[in-house]
Motif scaffolding. Structure first.
Motif, PDB file in Angstrom:
ATOM      1  N   LEU A   5       0.567  -1.206  -0.029  1.00  0.00           N
ATOM      2  CA  LEU A   5      -0.049  -0.047  -0.051  1.00  0.00           C
ATOM      3  C   LEU A   5       0.876   1.232   0.081  1.00  0.00           C
ATOM      4  N   ALA A   6       1.907   1.187   0.868  1.00  0.00           N
ATOM      5  CA  ALA A   6       2.819   2.442   0.853  1.00  0.00           C
ATOM      6  C   ALA A   6       3.540   2.665  -0.456  1.00  0.00           C
ATOM      7  N   GLY A   7       4.091   1.466  -1.124  1.00  0.00           N
ATOM      8  CA  GLY A   7       4.832   1.891  -2.365  1.00  0.00           C
ATOM      9  C   GLY A   7       3.824   2.118  -3.494  1.00  0.00           C
ATOM     10  N   VAL A   8       2.432   1.523  -3.809  1.00  0.00           N
ATOM     11  CA  VAL A   8       1.535   2.014  -4.708  1.00  0.00           C
ATOM     12  C   VAL A   8       1.230   3.380  -4.541  1.00  0.00           C
ATOM     13  N   SER A   9       0.930   3.960  -3.132  1.00  0.00           N
ATOM     14  CA  SER A   9       0.601   4.978  -2.972  1.00  0.00           C
ATOM     15  C   SER A   9       1.514   6.247  -3.402  1.00  0.00           C
ATOM     16  N   VAL A  10       2.845   5.984  -3.052  1.00  0.00           N
ATOM     17  CA  VAL A  10       3.889   6.940  -3.324  1.00  0.00           C
ATOM     18  C   VAL A  10       3.789   6.907  -4.875  1.00  0.00           C
ATOM     19  N   LEU A  11       3.959   5.906  -5.832  1.00  0.00           N
ATOM     20  CA  LEU A  11       4.301   5.836  -7.043  1.00  0.00           C
ATOM     21  C   LEU A  11       3.213   6.316  -7.765  1.00  0.00           C
ATOM     22  N   CYS A  12       1.840   6.005  -7.466  1.00  0.00           N
ATOM     23  CA  CYS A  12       0.579   6.356  -8.406  1.00  0.00           C
ATOM     24  C   CYS A  12       0.339   8.044  -7.751  1.00  0.00           C
ATOM     25  N   PHE A  13       0.346   8.211  -6.404  1.00  0.00           N
ATOM     26  CA  PHE A  13       0.019   9.677  -6.294  1.00  0.00           C
ATOM     27  C   PHE A  13       1.074  10.763  -6.779  1.00  0.00           C
ATOM     28  N   THR A  14       2.485  10.312  -6.759  1.00  0.00           N
ATOM     29  CA  THR A  14       3.528  11.103  -7.275  1.00  0.00           C
ATOM     30  C   THR A  14       3.155  11.443  -8.861  1.00  0.00           C
ATOM     31  N   SER A  15       2.839  10.282  -9.557  1.00  0.00           N
ATOM     32  CA  SER A  15       2.492  10.206 -10.954  1.00  0.00           C
ATOM     33  C   SER A  15       1.251  11.187 -11.299  1.00  0.00           C
ATOM     34  N   SER A  16       0.145  10.997 -10.757  1.00  0.00           N
ATOM     35  CA  SER A  16      -0.902  12.052 -10.784  1.00  0.00           C
ATOM     36  C   SER A  16      -0.851  13.502 -10.361  1.00  0.00           C
ATOM     37  N   ALA A  17       0.113  13.591  -9.415  1.00  0.00           N
ATOM     38  CA  ALA A  17       0.235  14.848  -8.985  1.00  0.00           C
ATOM     39  C   ALA A  17       1.004  15.720 -10.099  1.00  0.00           C
ATOM     40  N   ALA A  18       1.933  14.918 -10.458  1.00  0.00           N
ATOM     41  CA  ALA A  18       2.645  15.663 -11.397  1.00  0.00           C
ATOM     42  C   ALA A  18       2.116  15.835 -12.874  1.00  0.00           C
ATOM     43  N   VAL A  19       1.245  15.028 -13.438  1.00  0.00           N
ATOM     44  CA  VAL A  19       0.385  15.264 -14.306  1.00  0.00           C
ATOM     45  C   VAL A  19      -0.637  16.444 -14.199  1.00  0.00           C
ATOM     46  N   ALA A  20      -1.172  16.412 -12.903  1.00  0.00           N
ATOM     47  CA  ALA A  20      -2.108  17.730 -12.669  1.00  0.00           C
ATOM     48  C   ALA A  20      -1.495  19.005 -12.725  1.00  0.00           C
TER      49      ALA A  20
ATOM     50  N   PHE B 220       1.709  19.981 -14.169  1.00  0.00           N
ATOM     51  CA  PHE B 220       2.443  20.439 -15.220  1.00  0.00           C
ATOM     52  C   PHE B 220       1.447  20.219 -16.523  1.00  0.00           C
ATOM     53  N   THR B 221       0.244  19.764 -16.569  1.00  0.00           N
ATOM     54  CA  THR B 221      -0.589  19.782 -17.812  1.00  0.00           C
ATOM     55  C   THR B 221      -2.074  20.095 -17.435  1.00  0.00           C
ATOM     56  N   ASP B 222      -2.854  19.993 -18.410  1.00  0.00           N
ATOM     57  CA  ASP B 222      -4.317  20.443 -18.598  1.00  0.00           C
ATOM     58  C   ASP B 222      -5.262  19.253 -18.479  1.00  0.00           C
ATOM     59  N   ILE B 223      -4.697  18.068 -18.181  1.00  0.00           N
ATOM     60  CA  ILE B 223      -5.535  16.701 -18.180  1.00  0.00           C
ATOM     61  C   ILE B 223      -6.667  16.826 -17.089  1.00  0.00           C
ATOM     62  N   PRO B 224      -6.632  17.301 -15.859  1.00  0.00           N
ATOM     63  CA  PRO B 224      -7.776  17.406 -15.093  1.00  0.00           C
ATOM     64  C   PRO B 224      -8.726  18.299 -15.575  1.00  0.00           C
ATOM     65  N   LEU B 225      -8.408  19.303 -16.556  1.00  0.00           N
ATOM     66  CA  LEU B 225      -9.250  20.173 -16.910  1.00  0.00           C
ATOM     67  C   LEU B 225      -9.963  20.045 -18.304  1.00  0.00           C
ATOM     68  N   LEU B 226      -9.730  18.813 -18.915  1.00  0.00           N
ATOM     69  CA  LEU B 226     -10.527  18.482 -20.127  1.00  0.00           C
ATOM     70  C   LEU B 226     -11.945  18.535 -20.324  1.00  0.00           C
ATOM     71  N   PHE B 227     -12.696  18.577 -19.156  1.00  0.00           N
ATOM     72  CA  PHE B 227     -14.260  18.677 -19.175  1.00  0.00           C
ATOM     73  C   PHE B 227     -14.642  19.908 -19.936  1.00  0.00           C
ATOM     74  N   ASN B 228     -13.497  20.851 -19.917  1.00  0.00           N
ATOM     75  CA  ASN B 228     -13.737  22.266 -20.457  1.00  0.00           C
ATOM     76  C   ASN B 228     -13.155  22.293 -21.978  1.00  0.00           C
ATOM     77  N   TRP B 229     -13.480  20.913 -22.694  1.00  0.00           N
ATOM     78  CA  TRP B 229     -12.964  21.142 -24.029  1.00  0.00           C
ATOM     79  C   TRP B 229     -14.093  21.648 -25.163  1.00  0.00           C
ATOM     80  N   HIS B 230     -13.391  22.547 -25.720  1.00  0.00           N
ATOM     81  CA  HIS B 230     -14.264  23.206 -26.853  1.00  0.00           C
ATOM     82  C   HIS B 230     -13.893  22.999 -28.433  1.00  0.00           C
ATOM     83  N   GLY B 231     -13.302  21.895 -28.512  1.00  0.00           N
ATOM     84  CA  GLY B 231     -13.102  21.552 -29.886  1.00  0.00           C
ATOM     85  C   GLY B 231     -11.821  22.081 -30.376  1.00  0.00           C
ATOM     86  N   GLN B 232     -10.941  22.526 -29.458  1.00  0.00           N
ATOM     87  CA  GLN B 232      -9.508  22.882 -29.608  1.00  0.00           C
ATOM     88  C   GLN B 232      -8.634  21.593 -30.155  1.00  0.00           C
TER      89      GLN B 232
END
Length: 352
Positions: free
Chosen positions: A244-259, A261-273
């Motif tokens: 649990l500790a290892g999975v939490s560190v790896l998965c949470f670090t990757s998701s936090a980095a994507v959030a 440095f990218t706009d992946i969590p904000l794709l709900f506001n996609w307007h055809g760009q």
């Protein structure tokens, strides 16, 4: 009907990723709720146990993700105005809050174990071990079972678990405030809706990253404590805690980095760009599947063991009569108390 052709309401690659992620989350939610029903059928007299609460929260979180992915496709193809203003933001943020609350609850139990009081200072039990033993021998009616099942008063909430509830409510309130500001920012005013959403996503990503670090630290402390215990149960729990500790560190670090440095969590506001389909799809898999689905599935796998079946009062009574009829046996309340106390400590010391 939704048009799935290339160049239509939603990019074809993102359409496939959304459908795949929705299917995975639907499967995890179905497994969580099915396991919850199985657990409840075996110990209805215990009310809302820790295992039941985790399955409920994991199932609800993944059900929320399933609805988000499905509604994102429908909203983009149908052109829902509310979705791009604040509705999409709420549907995106709510399952993430439930996911955060589940792992905060796990962290609170680990903190309790790392700072466990002495045996003499049993602050979790309001009754003596002998009273607990006598309470288990009392018959329970169907009305009492239903009352314990439907009432949350049966849940023992510690001080750290109350902090988890408070933090979850504060995050939910912050999400509602951000949603209102995003709605207002769509009009002619100085508020920028995209900036508000970005600030919320970044703050949430930092919180998830800190949660992963905290789980790693307390997981290491638990491993050091459990390494001193020589038993098969301790060895099994050590693997669970380490996983649990290892999975939490790896998965949470990757998701936090994507959030961050990218706009992946904000794709709900996609307007055809124009969107790089392959890169965006990989980042979505990294953020949602690795960051949320994998930890949820791993928690369900760790908690897959069912509780022992419920022993009826008739069987307990027959065993008691046979025990009393033995003239060579003597009743020793001290042994009863010690046995109940040891069993209570073992159940309370389980890190999962």
């Amino acid at each position: 009907m939704i048009d799935l052709r290339e160049g239509s309401c939603y990019p074809k690659s993102l359409m496939g990723v959304n459908v795949a992620l929705a299917s995975v989350d639907a499967l995890i939610a179905l497994l969580a709720f099915a396991q919850l029903m199985r657990i409840h059928s075996r110990n209805t007299h215990n009310g809302w146990t820790r295992q039941k609460v985790f399955h409920l929260m994991i199932g609800s979180s993944n059900l929320g993700y399933f609805l988000y992915f499905v509604l994102t496709i429908v909203a983009a193809c149908k052109g829902w105005i509310c979705w791009s203003r604040s509705c999409g933001f709420v549907v995106m943020a709510f399952p993430k809050i439930l996911f955060l609350a589940a792992f905060l609850l796990l962290l609170s139990f680990w903190v309790d174990l790392c700072h466990q009081p002495n045996d003499e200072e049993d602050e979790d039990d309001a009754y003596s071990p002998r009273e607990v033993l006598l309470e288990k021998n009392k018959p329970t009616s169907s009305a009492d079972s239903r009352r314990r099942c439907c009432s949350f008063r049966a849940v023992k909430v510690g001080s750290r678990q109350k902090v988890v509830v408070l933090v979850t409510l504060l995050v939910f309130l912050l999400m509602l405030v951000a949603a209102v500001l995003i709605w207002i920012g769509r009009g002619r005013n100085p508020i920028d809706s995209s900036v508000v959403a970005r600030v919320y996503v970044d703050l949430f990503a930092v919180a998830v990253l800190l949660l992963g670090v905290a789980l790693a630290c307390y997981g290491l402390v638990l491993l050091l404590k459990m390494s001193k215990v020589r038993s098969d149960r301790a060895a099994s729990d050590m693997w669970k805690v380490a996983g649990l500790a290892g999975v939490s560190v790896l998965c949470f670090t990757s998701s936090a980095a994507v959030a961050v440095f990218t706009d992946i969590p904000l794709l709900f506001n996609w307007h055809g760009q124009k969107i790089n389909g392959v890169c965006t799809s990989l980042l979505m898999v990294l953020y949602y599947f690795i960051g949320s689905s994998v930890p949820s599935a791993f928690v369900l796998w760790v908690m897959r063991e069912l509780p022992p079946p419920l022993v009826t009062f008739g069987q307990q009574e027959s065993r008691t009569i046979a025990f009393i009829s033995d003239s060579s046996a003597t009743v020793q309340p001290q042994r009863w108390t010690a046995a109940a106390s040891v069993q209570n400590q073992v159940s309370r010391a389980s890190p999962i």
